[in-house]
Design an enzyme around this catalytic site. Structure first.
Site, PDB file in Angstrom:
ATOM      1  N   GLU A  76      -3.948   1.623  -2.864  1.00 26.83           N
ATOM      2  CA  GLU A  76      -4.094   3.190  -2.564  1.00 26.83           C
ATOM      3  C   GLU A  76      -3.016   3.983  -3.422  1.00 26.83           C
ATOM      4  O   GLU A  76      -2.346   4.822  -3.122  1.00 26.83           O
ATOM      5  CB  GLU A  76      -3.933   3.428  -1.023  1.00 26.83           C
ATOM      6  CG  GLU A  76      -4.515   4.635  -0.626  1.00 26.83           C
ATOM      7  CD  GLU A  76      -4.613   4.636   0.932  1.00 26.83           C
ATOM      8  OE1 GLU A  76      -5.052   5.700   1.362  1.00 26.83           O
ATOM      9  OE2 GLU A  76      -4.160   3.984   1.842  1.00 26.83           O
ATOM     10  N   TYR A  81      -7.816  -4.177  -2.411  1.00 26.16           N
ATOM     11  CA  TYR A  81      -7.632  -2.912  -1.577  1.00 26.16           C
ATOM     12  C   TYR A  81      -8.929  -2.940  -0.841  1.00 26.16           C
ATOM     13  O   TYR A  81      -9.754  -2.212  -1.265  1.00 26.16           O
ATOM     14  CB  TYR A  81      -7.220  -1.541  -2.053  1.00 26.16           C
ATOM     15  CG  TYR A  81      -7.335  -0.462  -1.196  1.00 26.16           C
ATOM     16  CD1 TYR A  81      -6.646  -0.611   0.112  1.00 26.16           C
ATOM     17  CD2 TYR A  81      -7.749   0.857  -1.344  1.00 26.16           C
ATOM     18  CE1 TYR A  81      -6.603   0.297   1.176  1.00 26.16           C
ATOM     19  CE2 TYR A  81      -7.755   2.000  -0.593  1.00 26.16           C
ATOM     20  CZ  TYR A  81      -7.368   1.774   0.932  1.00 26.16           C
ATOM     21  OH  TYR A  81      -7.200   2.775   1.716  1.00 26.16           O
ATOM     22  N   ASN A 100       0.899  -1.267  -0.085  1.00 23.63           N
ATOM     23  CA  ASN A 100      -0.111  -0.004  -0.100  1.00 23.63           C
ATOM     24  C   ASN A 100       0.863   1.192  -0.010  1.00 23.63           C
ATOM     25  O   ASN A 100       1.491   1.608   1.089  1.00 23.63           O
ATOM     26  CB  ASN A 100      -0.837  -0.098   1.322  1.00 23.63           C
ATOM     27  CG  ASN A 100      -1.837   1.146   1.321  1.00 23.63           C
ATOM     28  OD1 ASN A 100      -1.364   2.239   1.174  1.00 23.63           O
ATOM     29  ND2 ASN A 100      -3.041   0.916   1.600  1.00 23.63           N
ATOM     30  N   ASP A 123      -3.663  -4.884   0.460  1.00 28.23           N
ATOM     31  CA  ASP A 123      -4.158  -4.385   1.778  1.00 28.23           C
ATOM     32  C   ASP A 123      -5.549  -4.738   2.146  1.00 28.23           C
ATOM     33  O   ASP A 123      -6.546  -4.233   1.840  1.00 28.23           O
ATOM     34  CB  ASP A 123      -3.935  -2.847   1.534  1.00 28.23           C
ATOM     35  CG  ASP A 123      -4.279  -2.250   3.021  1.00 28.23           C
ATOM     36  OD1 ASP A 123      -4.559  -2.939   4.025  1.00 28.23           O
ATOM     37  OD2 ASP A 123      -4.189  -0.899   3.174  1.00 28.23           O
ATOM     38  N   ASP A 132       2.866   4.437   5.269  1.00 24.99           N
ATOM     39  CA  ASP A 132       2.546   3.835   6.708  1.00 24.99           C
ATOM     40  C   ASP A 132       2.574   2.230   6.470  1.00 24.99           C
ATOM     41  O   ASP A 132       2.603   1.639   7.671  1.00 24.99           O
ATOM     42  CB  ASP A 132       1.401   4.439   7.278  1.00 24.99           C
ATOM     43  CG  ASP A 132       0.115   4.370   6.403  1.00 24.99           C
ATOM     44  OD1 ASP A 132       0.231   4.042   5.297  1.00 24.99           O
ATOM     45  OD2 ASP A 132      -0.977   4.724   7.201  1.00 24.99           O
ATOM     46  N   HIS A 133       2.689   1.689   5.433  1.00 24.24           N
ATOM     47  CA  HIS A 133       2.747   0.509   5.242  1.00 24.24           C
ATOM     48  C   HIS A 133       4.173  -0.039   4.513  1.00 24.24           C
ATOM     49  O   HIS A 133       4.885   0.782   3.921  1.00 24.24           O
ATOM     50  CB  HIS A 133       1.690  -0.072   4.000  1.00 24.24           C
ATOM     51  CG  HIS A 133       0.415  -0.063   4.401  1.00 24.24           C
ATOM     52  ND1 HIS A 133      -0.644  -1.041   4.780  1.00 24.24           N
ATOM     53  CD2 HIS A 133      -0.333   1.080   4.569  1.00 24.24           C
ATOM     54  CE1 HIS A 133      -1.542  -0.553   5.007  1.00 24.24           C
ATOM     55  NE2 HIS A 133      -1.763   0.547   4.838  1.00 24.24           N
ATOM     56  N   ASN A 183      -6.638  -4.736   5.224  1.00 26.56           N
ATOM     57  CA  ASN A 183      -7.044  -3.904   6.304  1.00 26.56           C
ATOM     58  C   ASN A 183      -7.566  -4.544   7.503  1.00 26.56           C
ATOM     59  O   ASN A 183      -8.563  -4.132   7.915  1.00 26.56           O
ATOM     60  CB  ASN A 183      -8.078  -2.766   5.930  1.00 26.56           C
ATOM     61  CG  ASN A 183      -7.440  -1.588   5.205  1.00 26.56           C
ATOM     62  OD1 ASN A 183      -6.633  -1.020   6.139  1.00 26.56           O
ATOM     63  ND2 ASN A 183      -7.650  -0.887   4.197  1.00 26.56           N
TER      64      ASN A 183
END
Length: 262
Positions: free
Chosen positions: A36, A107, A9, A150, A252-253, A152
């Site tokens: 993303e 995603y 991501n 991702d 952040d991934h 999540n």
């Protein structure tokens, strides 16, 4: 022939083009799946990627939000996309390799902050998205397929820094974990990362909110590599490139890798 894939991501492929190129140059996966991307397909910086040997891409995009892309050194065939829960978002794309293996890049919606669909529409959308994924896998009974992305959700207790403290936090609630488990079971998907690394804490995401993410290490494993049972034993060498979380202007991934002897 073996091939290595990575899923990441990237949180804006255009903004973070330099670190995508760094990954391609230093790690050289045969296939890189991005989520993303936050870009229309035509504005993804393919010229830079082509210069590094990645001449092929299958992608779905939209301005400023969502977006998924599969970059490849070798030719790949566009196998379409699914719009689960009718959100109209670019959250899935599939591509077929020359050896017939199909890669699904997902995603899954993040789900907002409150784990209650009665007060948080985004949480309901996430659950509905997973339900339709589950039903699709059950109907299709896929073979020779790899699912990355991702998702999540951090499903296991050791996929989060504190199981007890995150039980009511979106991405690790029992309801989400149960839903993801049903989705995985419907396609008989094998979690390749945990097949290779069965024990211990394992994270692929650390919040931007942490002043020192590395020292705090309050991570979650939100990014996954799965495979259908007929090719799962070909998957190996799983790893998470934690160092990428500390690169300049990072996502952040962190990227998740696996190699398949197929």
């Amino acid at each position: 022939m073996p091939f290595t894939l990575a899923t990441w991501n990237i949180n804006s492929v255009r903004l973070r083009e330099p670190i995508v190129c760094k990954l391609l140059e230093e790690e050289g996966p045969d296939i890189l799946c991005l989520q993303e991307c936050k870009s229309p397909v035509e504005k993804i910086p393919m010229e830079r990627f082509k210069a590094l040997g990645y001449h092929h891409m299958v992608a779905r995009g939209q301005k400023g939000y969502n977006g998924v892309a599969i970059l490849s050194k070798a030719p790949i065939e566009d196998m379409g996309e699914m719009d689960f829960a009718g959100l109209g978002h670019a959250r899935h794309v599939a591509a077929r390799l020359d050896n017939g293996v199909v890669i699904h890049n997902f995603y899954v919606p993040a789900g907002g902050d409150v784990p209650d669909r009665a007060v948080n529409e985004k949480f309901g959308q996430k659950l509905d998205y997973l339900t339709e994924m589950r039903d699709w896998f059950r109907d299709e009974q896929m073979t020779r397929s790899i699912l990355v992305g991702d998702l999540n959700i951090a499903p296991r207790e050791d996929d989060v820094w504190s199981h007890k403290k995150l039980l009511k936090v979106v991405s690790h609630t029992p309801e989400e974990v149960e839903q993801l488990g049903q989705t995985q079971e419907a396609g008989a998907w094998v979690d390749i990362t945990r097949k290779d690394i069965p024990d211990g804490q394992l994270y692929s995401w650390w919040s931007y909110r942490a002043r020192d993410w590395d020292a705090a290490d309050k991570g979650r494993r939100l990014d996954h590599v799965w495979a259908t049972p007929d090719i799962a034993n070909a998957g190996h060498n799983s790893r998470i490139l934690r160092a990428a979380r500390g690169w300049e202007k990072p996502s952040d991934h962190a990227p998740v890798f696996a190699t398949f002897d197929l």
